[in-house]
Design an enzyme around this catalytic site. Structure first.
Site, short mmCIF file in Angstrom:
data_model
loop_
_atom_site.label_atom_id
_atom_site.label_comp_id
_atom_site.label_asym_id
_atom_site.label_seq_id
_atom_site.Cartn_x
_atom_site.Cartn_y
_atom_site.Cartn_z
CE LYS A 297 -6.24 9.29 7.53
NZ LYS A 297 -6.79 8.10 8.21
CD GLU B 106 -6.67 5.34 2.41
OE1 GLU B 106 -5.55 4.99 2.83
OE2 GLU B 106 -7.61 5.65 3.18
CG ASP C 229 -9.73 7.73 6.58
OD1 ASP C 229 -8.71 7.82 5.87
OD2 ASP C 229 -9.71 7.77 7.82
NE ARG D 189 -10.54 -1.31 4.14
CZ ARG D 189 -11.04 -1.43 5.37
NH1 ARG D 189 -12.26 -1.92 5.56
NH2 ARG D 189 -10.34 -1.05 6.42
CG ASP E 31 -1.99 5.39 4.96
OD1 ASP E 31 -1.82 4.38 5.66
OD2 ASP E 31 -3.08 5.69 4.46
CG ASP F 107 -5.39 8.41 4.20
OD1 ASP F 107 -6.29 8.92 3.50
OD2 ASP F 107 -5.61 7.56 5.07
CE LYS G 138 -3.12 2.61 3.03
NZ LYS G 138 -3.74 2.68 4.37
#
Length: 495
Positions: free
Chosen positions: A274, A345, A343, A347, A284, A267, A262
């Site tokens: 967030k 994102e 959020d 996956r 991230d 993010d 990933k």
């Protein structure tokens, strides 16, 4: 850091600081500590007693020799009970010594011989030298760094045969530690300096230096592949997404392993913005950094398997082009996904990247991602979560993590978790309830592995540390490089 190997006696080596191990459950000093104590006329044992030094693992005590030995200072380091010493004990102890030495501006360290019954000498040396190298890490690219640094390390051995094993361990430790440091640097890089396109450039440069194949899919290429999930996540940013594919393919390879990372370079949470800790969201992409760093080391490691490194690199930002809660997108394998939380994102991008790995012929797929806060709630900052559809693969990864000193804990993937990820209007939705959140994220990704043996490492607890909790003698705040050494250890046994 410069290393040299010597057969000098501990009490005869000239250095700024000499490390000597002390066991918690032994009344009398042993080995190098005993020899140094005799040379000092019993001063070391006296100070240990007066300071009530308990020799807990990683604890240190400093003694100035005042010219009585060639070493200017002695750093006694605790190893805990003698019977429970492992390579990780030595890795942490070495890291603690380096940290203490740097704080004292001791530039030249020496370590006495070390051994563990039943553990190869090269493995013992590798663990200790990894601790030395990783503890010396600093990310100081954007500041004037005035701290002390250990610049030279002398490794003492009992004879020339042990010297050969220590040199073997040193070479392997350098490979593993340098790859880990590469990952740390990537994770610590400010997000304005590392958008997805720059990460792709670094991957291309890395592949060229190390003899890897590399291809980079831009938005047009991903659209042609049907990667609607990655494109949906990256659509909200002015920085366009990239899918990075690196490949190591020795001619004798009969198995193919895909490492999928990933790579959310920043993010914000997207439309589901967030509320806190936005300054840490550059971390991230720790899974993608681990994959890229491991791939950089794989040609030197030389596993007899084809290894693909696949990194989905995006920014998740709010804008008029951003994905919205309620949208439905189609992933590369044809499955449709309702977006009910922008959020969640990670996956989504892994759905396309894992599907790509499956279609590229991988025999097994391992993905790494800073995926869920739920994994952090379950495990704190002290272990990453493992989920898998294959017990044999999970067992091999757990063994590799144990050997590398990177904690990994397996969580179950009950089929009931998938029920909460089903959508009324699409095949799946990308977020379920908070209960079992790590497993729900994991089982969502499983649906894109094409039935291949697959393992998911949720490294949210360990990939980026913003607090002292979770840090250790060789693990800093910020990017940790978690997963690199586990992957390299795992691939060392893949044939």
């Amino acid at each position: 850091m410069e290393f040299d190997i010597s057969t000098d006696a501990p009490e005869a080596v000239a250095c700024d600081a000499l490390a000597v191990p002390v066991h918690e459950d032994r009344r009398d000093l042993e080995g190098a500590a005993s020899r140094v104590d005799r040379a000092l006329g019993g001063l070391l044992s006296t100070v240990i007693a007066e300071e009530r030094f308990e020799a807990k693992p990683g604890k240190t005590l400093v003694l100035h020799t005042h010219g009585k030995l060639p070493a200017k200072r002695i750093i006694a380091v605790g190893l805990g009970p003698a019977a429970s010493v492992t390579p990780e004990t030595l890795r942490r102890a070495a890291g603690a010594v380096v940290r203490r030495a740097a704080a004292m501006h001791a530039a030249h360290l020496a370590f006495p011989p070390a051994s563990i019954t039943g553990t190869p000498a090269a493995s013992v040396a590798q663990a200790r030298i990894e601790g030395i190298l990783l503890a010396g890490y600093r990310f100081a690219r954007y500041k004037a760094d005035e701290g002390g640094t250990v610049r030279r390390v002398t490794l003492l051995t009992e004879n020339h045969e042990q010297q050969r094993h220590v040199e073997e361990g040193r070479r392997r430790a350098a490979l593993f530690a340098e790859a880990t440091i590469f990952a740390r640097d990537l994770v610590n890089e400010p997000p304005n300096h590392l958008p997805p396109t720059r990460l792709a450039e670094i991957a291309t440069e890395t592949a060229r230096r190390n003899g890897l194949r590399c291809s980079v899919l831009d938005e047009e290429a991903m659209r042609a592949q049907g990667m609607g999930a990655i494109l949906a996540v990256g659509g909200g940013s002015d920085q366009s997404p990239r899918l990075i594919v690196l490949e190591y393919a020795p001619p004798q390879a009969r198995r193919s392993v895909a490492l999928v990372g990933k790579g959310v370079c920043y993010d914000s949470g997207g439309i589901n913005l967030k509320h806190t800790d936005l300054e840490w969201m550059k971390g991230d992409m720790a899974g993608g950094a681990a994959v890229l760093a491991a791939m950089a080391a794989i040609p030197a490691l030389g596993p007899a398997a084809r290894v693909m490194g696949i990194i989905a690199a995006v920014e998740n930002m709010p804008s008029g082009r951003a994905m919205k809660p309620g949208d439905v997108v189609r992933a590369m394998n044809g499955r449709t996904i309702e977006i009910n939380n922008t959020d969640a994102e990670g996956r989504l991008i892994l759905a396309d990247a894992v599907a790509y790995a499956a279609q590229a012929g991988a025999d097994e797929i391992i993905d790494l991602a800073t995926l869920t806060g739920s994994a952090m709630v379950a495990l704190g900052y002290h272990a990453a979560a493992l989920m898998s559809n294959d017990d044999a693969l999970a067992g091999r990864l757990l063994a590799a993590a144990e050997q590398s000193g990177e904690r990994l804990w397996r969580l179950p993937l009950y089929e009931e978790f998938l029920e909460d990820m089903r959508s009324q209007i699409a095949d799946l939705r990308n977020s379920g309830s908070r209960y079992g959140g790590a497993q729900k994220g994991g089982i969502f990704i499983r649906e894109f592995a094409g039935g291949k043996p697959w393992a998911h490492l949720d490294i949210a607890p360990t990939g980026f540390l913003e607090k002292d909790e979770g840090t250790g003698p060789y693990t800093p705040k910020g990017g940790t490089g978690y997963g690199v050494r586990t992957l390299l250890t795992y691939l060392s046994g893949v044939a």
